[in-house]
Motif scaffolding. Structure first.
Motif, PDB file in Angstrom:
ATOM      1  N   GLU A 150      39.221  16.056  83.345  1.00 54.86           N
ATOM      2  CA  GLU A 150      38.471  17.081  82.718  1.00 54.86           C
ATOM      3  C   GLU A 150      37.336  17.466  83.711  1.00 54.86           C
ATOM      4  O   GLU A 150      36.853  16.381  84.655  1.00 54.86           O
ATOM      5  CB  GLU A 150      37.851  16.064  81.760  1.00 54.86           C
ATOM      6  N   TYR A 151      36.980  18.709  84.005  1.00 54.49           N
ATOM      7  CA  TYR A 151      36.133  19.106  84.900  1.00 54.49           C
ATOM      8  C   TYR A 151      35.407  20.465  84.427  1.00 54.49           C
ATOM      9  O   TYR A 151      35.649  20.799  83.544  1.00 54.49           O
ATOM     10  CB  TYR A 151      36.925  19.393  86.276  1.00 54.49           C
ATOM     11  N   SER A 202      45.321  12.730  82.443  1.00 50.95           N
ATOM     12  CA  SER A 202      44.353  13.804  82.075  1.00 50.95           C
ATOM     13  C   SER A 202      43.389  14.096  83.088  1.00 50.95           C
ATOM     14  O   SER A 202      43.197  12.882  83.782  1.00 50.95           O
ATOM     15  CB  SER A 202      43.634  13.612  80.662  1.00 50.95           C
ATOM     16  N   ARG A 230      39.666  20.763  80.252  1.00 48.66           N
ATOM     17  CA  ARG A 230      40.565  19.330  80.314  1.00 48.66           C
ATOM     18  C   ARG A 230      41.912  19.934  80.277  1.00 48.66           C
ATOM     19  O   ARG A 230      42.481  20.455  79.563  1.00 48.66           O
ATOM     20  CB  ARG A 230      40.168  18.623  78.931  1.00 48.66           C
ATOM     21  N   THR A 231      42.549  19.153  81.180  1.00 48.85           N
ATOM     22  CA  THR A 231      44.229  19.328  81.078  1.00 48.85           C
ATOM     23  C   THR A 231      44.818  17.881  80.926  1.00 48.85           C
ATOM     24  O   THR A 231      44.071  16.895  81.681  1.00 48.85           O
ATOM     25  CB  THR A 231      44.532  19.839  82.526  1.00 48.85           C
ATOM     26  N   SER A 232      45.709  17.796  80.337  1.00 53.66           N
ATOM     27  CA  SER A 232      46.564  16.501  80.139  1.00 53.66           C
ATOM     28  C   SER A 232      48.121  16.859  80.019  1.00 53.66           C
ATOM     29  O   SER A 232      48.321  17.884  79.573  1.00 53.66           O
ATOM     30  CB  SER A 232      45.741  16.055  78.641  1.00 53.66           C
ATOM     31  N   HIS A 248      34.163  24.645  81.307  1.00 54.30           N
ATOM     32  CA  HIS A 248      34.403  23.134  81.191  1.00 54.30           C
ATOM     33  C   HIS A 248      35.885  23.062  80.590  1.00 54.30           C
ATOM     34  O   HIS A 248      36.076  23.416  79.326  1.00 54.30           O
ATOM     35  CB  HIS A 248      33.449  22.558  80.267  1.00 54.30           C
ATOM     36  N   ILE A 284      36.631  23.370  76.518  1.00 55.79           N
ATOM     37  CA  ILE A 284      35.684  22.445  75.873  1.00 55.79           C
ATOM     38  C   ILE A 284      34.252  23.446  75.748  1.00 55.79           C
ATOM     39  O   ILE A 284      33.661  23.347  74.752  1.00 55.79           O
ATOM     40  CB  ILE A 284      35.328  21.165  76.700  1.00 55.79           C
ATOM     41  N   GLU A 310      42.764  22.412  77.632  1.00 51.78           N
ATOM     42  CA  GLU A 310      41.867  22.632  76.370  1.00 51.78           C
ATOM     43  C   GLU A 310      40.388  23.175  77.305  1.00 51.78           C
ATOM     44  O   GLU A 310      39.960  22.731  78.055  1.00 51.78           O
ATOM     45  CB  GLU A 310      41.337  21.332  75.847  1.00 51.78           C
ATOM     46  N   LYS A 368      36.075  13.322  84.089  1.00 53.31           N
ATOM     47  CA  LYS A 368      36.905  12.080  83.732  1.00 53.31           C
ATOM     48  C   LYS A 368      38.104  12.304  84.040  1.00 53.31           C
ATOM     49  O   LYS A 368      38.919  13.195  84.045  1.00 53.31           O
ATOM     50  CB  LYS A 368      36.790  12.094  82.192  1.00 53.31           C
ATOM     51  N   THR A 369      38.761  11.074  84.942  1.00 55.70           N
ATOM     52  CA  THR A 369      40.033  11.227  85.164  1.00 55.70           C
ATOM     53  C   THR A 369      40.439   9.910  85.621  1.00 55.70           C
ATOM     54  O   THR A 369      39.431   8.954  86.080  1.00 55.70           O
ATOM     55  CB  THR A 369      40.411  12.012  86.274  1.00 55.70           C
TER      56      THR A 369
END
Length: 452
Positions: A227-228, A225, A160-162, A158, A447, A445, A196-197
């Protein structure tokens, strides 16, 4: 502009090379502009236009004077002497260029020394850095043991890239386009879920360089960002040269300018390495052994600034993960072994960062992995089991976002990418120009990560 990259195979005029080699970048640009005002061959014009972009990038790659680099080393390494830095420079372990006739070191020279010089790591003032490196190595060693015992391993990851534009490059209320990498659903990757995006568009799950695409008016301190989650499934392959089929396929054996090129030196090197060998698995192993034992690992300046990456590695006997992977791919293709690119992120609880590796095809096994970078690291520390493992196999701690080298985005960028070859941390552009890597901040990140 993207398709013009093939003109990097055209040599620069001698007078321009003289100025560039001495680090007279202002003079180099001035001379290029003078030539572009004349009627010159189309191929030369395209080459000079690309060189202007290269000069723009390379000027920011080497920020440290000799004195500044020495200060960094002496602040972090016990009893570090000036002569040591001179030796590292002469051995090409600390990457440098001339800027107006003076030596300047690459921005990543210090990190490269920590990765490649155990003697320097032992002298670090910060002992925690040494311990973290040992933990990362042990994770890989344990994984190899488990894969051999169980025959396969699977992980749920899991991420997250921002991305944020730095204040000094932020144009609030102007239109901006952003691409962020996503995992590709092929080979070892399954069950990808975008959680989430606010992306405007997401390329297909098997697109060769997959991204989430944003286009909007830039807001102050805005964060882009995605998230996947995804799952990695790897099976252990125990290779046996006696089982290799006599008839092998010929796909993925062609050249791809400007880098995957069968230059005279690449041809001579391949002949020297392969000799009279006809078994394709043994051929590939000879290539792997050369790269992992003879090519010194070295952090690189941006790939865009190198006109032929595999030949650079073969001539200078150094290169990072992607440079080594491209040399492996090029040599394999020249001797008739299908080979291709895979890259993205290396993901563990200790570290998330960019990484590149390769694949090669041998019947009856099909597509196999090769990671010369990790294999070379294992060889240097005397870990023959891991060295052998990374020829044919791969660990599950990856997020592949690119299955082809030098492939356009979907949708494509208007301006030339700062990295037109890979897909690892993202790309940004305004309507009138594309941002460089130093113009924005990226956060990777982890997660959650657990074995399935």
């Amino acid at each position: 502009m993207y398709n013009d990259l093939e003109y990097l195979k055209v040599s620069l005029p001698e007078d321009i090379l003289k100025l560039k080699s001495n680090g007279d970048f202002i003079g180099t640009i001035r001379l290029i502009d003078l030539k572009l005002k004349k009627e010159i061959p189309f191929a030369l014009r395209k080459r000079l236009e690309i060189e202007k972009n290269i000069i723009k990038v390379i000027q920011r790659e080497y920020p440290y004077s000799f004195e500044e680099a020495l200060s960094i080393m002496q602040s972090n390494v016990k009893n570090f002497a000036k002569d040591e830095l001179i030796t590292l420079q002469e051995e090409s372990a600390a990457d440098w260029i001339l800027v107006n006739g003076k030596v300047y070191f690459n921005e990543s020279f210090y990190g490269n020394l920590l990765k490649t010089r155990p003697d320097i790591v032992k002298r670090l003032v910060d002992k925690d850095a040494r311990l973290a490196n040992e933990e990362r190595e042990q994770l890989l060693i344990d994984n190899i043991k488990m894969m051999k015992e169980k025959g396969e391993v699977s992980y749920f990851i899991h991420l997250r890239t921002s991305l944020k534009i730095k204040k000094e490059y932020s144009r609030v209320n102007e239109n901006i386009k952003v691409h962020l990498p996503l995992p590709i659903g092929y080979r070892q990757v399954k069950n990808i879920n975008i959680l989430k995006t606010q992306a405007k568009y997401i390329s297909s799950h098997d697109y060769p360089q997959r991204t989430a695409f944003f286009e909007e008016k830039l807001r102050d301190d805005h964060e882009f960002s995605v998230e996947y989650t995804y799952e990695n499934y790897l099976k252990y392959v125990n290779l046996d040269e006696s089982k290799v089929n006599e008839i092998q396929p010929s796909f993925d054996t062609e050249e791809h300018a400007p880098h995957i090129m069968f230059t005279p030196y690449i041809k001579e090197l391949a002949k020297e390495l392969i000799g009279d060998e006809t078994n394709p698995l043994i051929k590939a192993r000879k290539i792997y052994d050369f790269i992992t034992t003879k090519i010194m690992y070295s952090y690189m300046r941006k790939y865009f600034t190198i006109t032929n990456i595999p030949e650079y590695a073969a001539l200078n006997l150094k290169g990072d993960c992607g440079v080594q992977a491209l040399l492996f791919i090029t040599l394999c293709r020249y001797v008739g072994i299908p080979a291709r690119w895979q890259s993205g992120l290396y993901v563990t609880p200790y570290y998330v960062g960019c990484h590149d590796w390769a694949e090669f095809y041998i019947e009856p096994y099909g597509w196999l992995f090769a990671d010369p970078s990790f294999g070379g690291s294992a060889y240097r520390r005397g870990d023959k089991e891991s060295w052998n493992f990374y020829f044919g196999n791969l660990d599950p701690f990856r997020m592949p976002a690119a299955s082809e080298f030098q492939h356009e985005f979907d949708p494509p960028k208007k301006h030339l990418r700062y990295d037109p070859y890979d897909n690892q941390v993202g790309e940004c552009e305004y309507d009138d120009y594309g941002l460089l890597r130093e113009d924005f901040k990226v956060k990777l990140e982890l997660i959650d990560m657990h074995q399935i």
